[in-house]
Enzyme design. Structure first.
Site, PDB file in Angstrom:
ATOM      1  N   GLU A 226       7.665 -28.996  15.545  1.00  0.00           N
ATOM      2  CA  GLU A 226       9.111 -29.270  15.649  1.00  0.00           C
ATOM      3  C   GLU A 226       9.660 -29.229  14.238  1.00  0.00           C
ATOM      4  O   GLU A 226       9.374 -30.112  13.428  1.00  0.00           O
ATOM      5  CB  GLU A 226       9.352 -30.641  16.261  1.00  0.00           C
ATOM      6  CG  GLU A 226       8.786 -30.721  17.659  1.00  0.00           C
ATOM      7  CD  GLU A 226       9.512 -31.726  18.520  1.00  0.00           C
ATOM      8  OE1 GLU A 226       9.450 -31.581  19.733  1.00  0.00           O
ATOM      9  OE2 GLU A 226      10.127 -32.661  17.967  1.00  0.00           O
ATOM     10  N   CYS A 261      17.301 -33.157  12.060  1.00  0.00           N
ATOM     11  CA  CYS A 261      16.909 -31.767  12.310  1.00  0.00           C
ATOM     12  C   CYS A 261      18.037 -31.032  13.001  1.00  0.00           C
ATOM     13  O   CYS A 261      18.258 -29.853  12.756  1.00  0.00           O
ATOM     14  CB  CYS A 261      15.640 -31.716  13.148  1.00  0.00           C
ATOM     15  SG  CYS A 261      15.733 -32.676  14.660  1.00  0.00           S
TER      16      CYS A 261
HETATM   17  P1  NAD Z   1       7.663 -32.136   5.419  1.00  0.00           P
HETATM   18  O1  NAD Z   1       7.302 -30.849   6.061  1.00  0.00           O
HETATM   19  O2  NAD Z   1       7.783 -32.183   3.953  1.00  0.00           O
HETATM   20  O3  NAD Z   1       6.593 -33.269   5.818  1.00  0.00           O
HETATM   21  C1  NAD Z   1       6.330 -33.635   7.149  1.00  0.00           C
HETATM   22  C2  NAD Z   1       4.952 -34.273   7.232  1.00  0.00           C
HETATM   23  O4  NAD Z   1       3.973 -33.285   6.928  1.00  0.00           O
HETATM   24  C3  NAD Z   1       4.711 -35.421   6.269  1.00  0.00           C
HETATM   25  O5  NAD Z   1       3.973 -36.399   6.941  1.00  0.00           O
HETATM   26  C4  NAD Z   1       3.895 -34.770   5.157  1.00  0.00           C
HETATM   27  O6  NAD Z   1       3.061 -35.672   4.473  1.00  0.00           O
HETATM   28  C5  NAD Z   1       3.062 -33.771   5.946  1.00  0.00           C
HETATM   29  N1  NAD Z   1       2.592 -32.590   5.217  1.00  0.00           N
HETATM   30  C6  NAD Z   1       3.141 -31.989   4.138  1.00  0.00           C
HETATM   31  N2  NAD Z   1       2.406 -30.907   3.782  1.00  0.00           N
HETATM   32  C7  NAD Z   1       1.381 -30.826   4.665  1.00  0.00           C
HETATM   33  C8  NAD Z   1       0.298 -29.911   4.847  1.00  0.00           C
HETATM   34  N3  NAD Z   1       0.115 -28.851   4.053  1.00  0.00           N
HETATM   35  N4  NAD Z   1      -0.574 -30.117   5.869  1.00  0.00           N
HETATM   36  C9  NAD Z   1      -0.409 -31.168   6.704  1.00  0.00           C
HETATM   37  N5  NAD Z   1       0.598 -32.073   6.572  1.00  0.00           N
HETATM   38  C10 NAD Z   1       1.485 -31.895   5.579  1.00  0.00           C
HETATM   39  O7  NAD Z   1       9.023 -32.598   6.117  1.00  0.00           O
HETATM   40  P2  NAD Z   1       9.884 -33.919   5.868  1.00  0.00           P
HETATM   41  O8  NAD Z   1      10.608 -33.810   4.574  1.00  0.00           O
HETATM   42  O9  NAD Z   1       9.052 -35.122   6.116  1.00  0.00           O
HETATM   43  O10 NAD Z   1      10.918 -33.838   7.074  1.00  0.00           O
HETATM   44  C11 NAD Z   1      12.098 -33.104   7.036  1.00  0.00           C
HETATM   45  C12 NAD Z   1      11.994 -31.851   7.874  1.00  0.00           C
HETATM   46  O11 NAD Z   1      11.609 -32.179   9.193  1.00  0.00           O
HETATM   47  C13 NAD Z   1      13.326 -31.140   8.008  1.00  0.00           C
HETATM   48  O12 NAD Z   1      13.135 -29.737   7.875  1.00  0.00           O
HETATM   49  C14 NAD Z   1      13.769 -31.483   9.424  1.00  0.00           C
HETATM   50  O13 NAD Z   1      14.671 -30.565   9.983  1.00  0.00           O
HETATM   51  C15 NAD Z   1      12.455 -31.513  10.132  1.00  0.00           C
HETATM   52  N6  NAD Z   1      12.526 -32.286  11.381  1.00  0.00           N
HETATM   53  C16 NAD Z   1      12.486 -31.626  12.579  1.00  0.00           C
HETATM   54  C17 NAD Z   1      12.613 -32.337  13.777  1.00  0.00           C
HETATM   55  C18 NAD Z   1      12.587 -31.646  15.118  1.00  0.00           C
HETATM   56  O14 NAD Z   1      12.487 -32.328  16.109  1.00  0.00           O
HETATM   57  N7  NAD Z   1      12.683 -30.338  15.188  1.00  0.00           N
HETATM   58  C19 NAD Z   1      12.783 -33.720  13.740  1.00  0.00           C
HETATM   59  C20 NAD Z   1      12.812 -34.360  12.514  1.00  0.00           C
HETATM   60  C21 NAD Z   1      12.686 -33.633  11.333  1.00  0.00           C
END
Ligand code: NAD
Length: 455
Positions: A226, A261
């Site tokens: 997501e 999001c």
């Molecule tokens: P992010 O991708 O930076 O991090 C998300 C999670 O992934 C964190 O727990 C992080 O520690 C982990 N992570 C980072 N790199 C990783 C890797 N290489 N392997 C495994 N895990 C890893 O995102 P964020 O800043 O936490 O969240 C914001 C983003 O999330 C925005 O783009 C937003 O639109 C999206 N989002 C989407 C939804 C949806 O339902 N579609 C809902 C909420 C947020």
């Protein structure tokens, strides 16, 4: 990692990351718990969620405060998120049995045929920080109800919230070890994916989602993503109640400081209403109160992450350099904390980053269009596909536009909302798979066909 309150930049704690060894240990515990959990039945597991709901309500003051201190969400919006997320628990409580019980699907003279829904095993849930309750509940609750064990990695930016959510779950009857919290940043998340696991459910950015999908591919296990969005909002010529359209747009853009999001990320307005819309929008954006997230009046708190300020500023500067008009904001607020002023930019076009790349902050570009056809073409001109909103007086005129959208969700006269009854799913760079709805119940189970020959 030092945990920082983004509202005043004070250190509120220290997060000790899991290591390769502690992760493996937790996986083994989860596997053992998964096997033992096979003795429970669906109704017992649903009972855990009923108790969980009550537990959340009993602790809501502490939970809301922790969420606000973790990531800067205004306290009233923290209460809003937690209370709103309970509707998801109600949905899973009421609907899970319908979609997880054995289904008899055919009976002939010779055979009986049925489908049973078995858990996947130990699944990994890696989560974002912006709505930890909503997006956590979308995954670990139906995963547990379906009989899985879960390795839950909250975002490092909402680690305290993550701990509290899981503590209350364990107090609600979920067996110890069936859900394990893993702490750390991306490197820890990535290490988790190397384990012998049975499914991955991720919420976060497109770039991380892409890395995760690649890393998990060789395992041949389900991987749901997501991801982000660049969600459009169109105001067609036939709107008579412009003020309420503007109110919806303001909330869609600025709720949670734009860090949703499905936040409204770009606005298109028919030329006949453009000037009035822009004037009203700027007036209302000016009245949004920016301040301490603990104050009741605050609508705009700090951004959760300092790094995002740079991303936003690049988009704002790029738009101005390419000829857009900065009507409000456009810079950081002069106070401590990660504050950025609500920002409105008009006369944008699709050569500008602000209309193409996810902003995830309190900024918005507004563009004039001359017809529904032009709006459709611009709304579709994106690498994302999460949600799209159309505002018009007549549903008949909106329907062809909604039908033309290549996004997982379309809204008529509403925006930036999620219902537990409909699938939450992205297309293109917004993700793969669905949470919520019956699809988001079945996502955590694997079907097994029983084909039984009659004697
Ligand atoms: P992010 O991708 O930076 O991090 C998300 C999670 O992934 C964190 O727990 C992080 O520690 C982990 N992570 C980072 N790199 C990783 C890797 N290489 N392997 C495994 N895990 C890893 O995102 P964020 O800043 O936490 O969240 C914001 C983003 O999330 C925005 O783009 C937003 O639109 C999206 N989002 C989407 C939804 C949806 O339902 N579609 C809902 C909420 C947020």
């Amino acid at each position: 990692m030092k945990l920082i309150n983004p509202a005043n930049e004070t250190v509120i704690g220290e997060l000790v990351f899991d290591t390769a060894e502690s992760i493996r240990y937790k996986l083994e515990k989860a596997k053992t718990a998964f096997e033992a959990n096979k003795k429970t039945n669906l109704l017992e597991r649903i009972e855990w969620v009923k108790k969980y709901k009550q537990n959340i309500l009993d602790h809501i003051d502490d939970l809301a405060l922790t969420l606000t201190q973790d990531m800067g969400k205004p306290l009233s919006q923290s209460y809003g998120e937690i209370k709103g997320s309970l509707a998801r628990l109600d949905f899973f409580i009421d609907e899970s049995a319908k979609y997880l019980n054995v289904e008899m699907v055919n009976e002939s003279q010779t055979h009986m045929e049925s489908i049973s829904y078995e858990p996947l095993g130990v699944v990994v849930n890696i989560s974002a920080w912006n709505f930890p309750y909503n997006i956590g509940f979308n995954v670990f609750v139906p995963a547990l109800i379906a009989g899985n064990a879960v390795l839950y990695k909250p975002s490092e930016y909402t680690a305290k919230t993550g701990d509290k959510m899981i503590e209350l779950l364990l107090e609600s009857g979920v067996p110890e070890d069936l859900i394990q919290v893993i702490h750390g940043d991306g490197s820890v998340g990535s290490a988790l994916l190397e384990l012998e696991i049975d499914g991955v459910f991720f919420t976060g950015s497109y770039l991380t989602g892409q890395k995760i999908y690649e890393q998990v591919a060789k395992k041949m296990i389900p991987c749901q993503l997501e991801l982000g969005g660049k969600d459009p909002f169109y105001v067609s010529a036939d709107n008579k109640k412009l003020e309420s359209v503007v109110d919806s747009a303001i909330e869609g853009v600025f709720w949670n400081n734009g860090q949703s999001c499905c936040a409204v990320e770009r606005i298109y307005v028919h030329s006949s209403l453009y000037d009035s819309f822009v004037d009203l929008f700027v007036d209302k954006a000016k009245s949004l109160v920016l301040g301490d997230p603990l104050d009741d009046n605050t609508f705009i708190g700090p951004l959760a992450r300092k790094e995002q300020i740079k991303v936003i500023q690049i988009q704002v500067n790029d738009a101005i350099e390419k000829g857009a008009n900065l009507l409000l904001g456009g810079k950081v607020a002069e106070r401590s904390g990660y504050y950025y002023l609500p920002t409105v930019i008009s006369d944008t076009n699709h050569n500008m980053l602000i209309m193409k790349e996810e902003s995830f902050g309190p900024i918005i570009g507004i563009q004039k269009v001359s017809s529904d056809e032009e709006a459709i073409s611009l709304m579709r001109d994106t690498e994302y596909g999460l949600s799209s909103a159309v505002f018009s007086d007549s549903y008949e005129s909106a329907k062809p536009i909604l039908d033309a959208m290549n996004s997982g969700t379309v809204y008529w006269n509403c925006c930036d909302r999620v219902s537990p009854y409909t699938p939450w799913s992205g297309r293109k760079n917004s993700g793969i798979g669905s949470t919520l709805s019956y699809l988001g119940i079945r996502a955590f189970a694997q079907p097994k066909s029983y084909q039984i020959r009659k004697i």
